[in-house]
Scaffold this active site. Sequence first.
Site, PDB file in Angstrom:
ATOM      1  N   ALA A  73     -42.305  -0.416  36.886  1.00 29.13           N
ATOM      2  CA  ALA A  73     -42.549   0.134  38.211  1.00 29.13           C
ATOM      3  C   ALA A  73     -42.844  -0.954  39.240  1.00 29.13           C
ATOM      4  O   ALA A  73     -42.590  -0.769  40.427  1.00 29.13           O
ATOM      5  CB  ALA A  73     -43.685   1.141  38.167  1.00 29.13           C
ATOM      6  N   ASN A 153     -53.888   5.647  40.614  1.00 34.59           N
ATOM      7  CA  ASN A 153     -54.185   5.146  39.279  1.00 34.59           C
ATOM      8  C   ASN A 153     -55.682   4.984  39.011  1.00 34.59           C
ATOM      9  O   ASN A 153     -56.118   5.056  37.880  1.00 34.59           O
ATOM     10  CB  ASN A 153     -53.463   3.814  39.034  1.00 34.59           C
ATOM     11  CG  ASN A 153     -53.562   2.877  40.207  1.00 34.59           C
ATOM     12  OD1 ASN A 153     -53.017   3.164  41.277  1.00 34.59           O
ATOM     13  ND2 ASN A 153     -54.271   1.779  40.047  1.00 34.59           N
ATOM     14  N   THR A 242     -28.322  -7.532  32.226  1.00 34.33           N
ATOM     15  CA  THR A 242     -27.970  -6.762  31.034  1.00 34.33           C
ATOM     16  C   THR A 242     -29.035  -5.716  30.764  1.00 34.33           C
ATOM     17  O   THR A 242     -30.234  -6.018  30.786  1.00 34.33           O
ATOM     18  CB  THR A 242     -27.838  -7.704  29.820  1.00 34.33           C
ATOM     19  OG1 THR A 242     -26.810  -8.647  30.120  1.00 34.33           O
ATOM     20  CG2 THR A 242     -27.494  -6.942  28.553  1.00 34.33           C
ATOM     21  N   CYS A 327     -63.074  -8.674  38.156  1.00 37.84           N
ATOM     22  CA  CYS A 327     -63.521 -10.051  38.252  1.00 37.84           C
ATOM     23  C   CYS A 327     -62.384 -10.950  38.684  1.00 37.84           C
ATOM     24  O   CYS A 327     -61.327 -10.936  38.083  1.00 37.84           O
ATOM     25  CB  CYS A 327     -64.010 -10.525  36.893  1.00 37.84           C
ATOM     26  SG  CYS A 327     -65.474  -9.663  36.377  1.00 37.84           S
TER      27      CYS A 327
HETATM   28  C1  PLP Z   1     -48.978   0.735  36.246  1.00 38.68           C
HETATM   29  C2  PLP Z   1     -48.620   1.023  37.645  1.00 38.68           C
HETATM   30  C3  PLP Z   1     -47.626   0.288  38.316  1.00 38.68           C
HETATM   31  C4  PLP Z   1     -46.927  -0.882  37.667  1.00 38.68           C
HETATM   32  O1  PLP Z   1     -46.051  -0.473  36.675  1.00 38.68           O
HETATM   33  P1  PLP Z   1     -45.471  -1.538  35.620  1.00 38.68           P
HETATM   34  O2  PLP Z   1     -44.378  -0.787  34.919  1.00 38.68           O
HETATM   35  O3  PLP Z   1     -46.604  -1.905  34.738  1.00 38.68           O
HETATM   36  O4  PLP Z   1     -44.947  -2.692  36.401  1.00 38.68           O
HETATM   37  C5  PLP Z   1     -47.319   0.638  39.603  1.00 38.68           C
HETATM   38  N1  PLP Z   1     -47.948   1.641  40.226  1.00 38.68           N
HETATM   39  C6  PLP Z   1     -48.893   2.375  39.627  1.00 38.68           C
HETATM   40  C7  PLP Z   1     -49.540   3.491  40.362  1.00 38.68           C
HETATM   41  C8  PLP Z   1     -49.267   2.088  38.323  1.00 38.68           C
HETATM   42  O5  PLP Z   1     -50.232   2.793  37.747  1.00 38.68           O
END
Ligand code: PLP
Length: 394
Positions: A73, A153, A242, A327
């Site tokens: 993400a 999150n 790829t 931290c």
């Molecule tokens: C974990 C997270 C990401 C990052 O995703 P990755 O696949 O670890 O790069 C982005 N946005 C939110 C809200 C997330 O919780």
Amino acid sequence: MNLPIYLDNNATTPMDPRVLEAMLPYFTTKFGNAASRNHPFGWVAEEGVDYAREQVAKLIGASEKEIIFTSGATESDNLAIKGVFEMYKEKGNHIVTTVTEHKAVLDACKHVEKLGGKVTYLPVKEDGLVDLELLEQSMTPETILVSVMYGNNEIGVIQPIKEISAIAHKHGALFMTDAVQAVGKIPVNVNTDGIDLLALSAHKIYGPKGVGALYVRRKGPRVKVTAQMDGGGHERGMRSGTLNVPGIVGLGKACELCGQEMESEAKRLSALRDKLQTSLLELEESYVNGNVEHRLPHVANISFKYVEGEGLMMAMKDLAVSSGSACTSASLEPSYVLKSLGLSDDLAHSSIRFGLGRFTTEEEVDYAIEVTKNQLTTSASFHRFGKCLKKVST
Ligand SMILES: *Cc1c(COP(=O)(O)O)cnc(C)c1O
């Protein structure tokens, strides 16, 4: 019951064994390059990828041609924000987002500012929700993109996505959402929600790390993003490289399982989460952070006044949780998300995020309640005792 107990499912989830099983053949016998058109090794790999594309699309109400596979993400957020800015900068140079976004969105926006873009970082209300009036006021004829996360999150708050996308569209802007924490946990539909771009990640939904996807709308309107990775023109020219076939197959399987099990899982986890929350709120001076009605089913972020989160966490060695204290090498900075709700540094430092997941049992939750309560009743000794132990994982 095995210790420590994992209650940090917003940081990452363990992989579902059914996902692993689906992936395994693609490491060995079905090892082909999905771009090899001349022999069955390539075709078999491509079939796996095509099937995964359907599985991902189905979970969010998209069509398979709208799914671009990425490395996760973070990459999806970057591709969406930088890619839209580059593609549409002649039309306008303004992006609207919020202060509680994930760093992947915030830092991509900062990058866009360096390229001459203008970004509005909307504050949120005390409960973590976007103020729709403020959003409306921030829109200008130059606004090309509104980017607001679906579910947060750290505190689990779910934004009013339909209302936000409607405001974006009314002003001729595209709407993008980082839906990493929402997809697979609550119903998300790109059409009924009015989403033009959406980022998701496999390792937050019981799939493998290092693979994700970006949904890019193809009809009404047809959205384009400028590639951020140049090369062989994979993924309809939007993301060369790829394809990670086993990872993609795993992401697809993870999405399929979420589609089948999301409803019952959400019921089970929200009941457990509520049990945990109710028990911990019996303690004096404890507060839930963020809106409790518009919230993901498996998350509770709770502040315990007079107790420092890091100290609490050190004392709770048997629980794997995250605290609002992060931290950095030199200083102890509290969470910017909690600070943006108006929490004091002390209260932000004393917060714990409990993130339940598919493999969390009631026995584990009961144990977590017991451990937390025990520690809190002897909390005086832990106040301000915390050392820089671990970074909050997002
Ligand atoms: C974990 C997270 C990401 C990052 O995703 P990755 O696949 O670890 O790069 C982005 N946005 C939110 C809200 C997330 O919780």
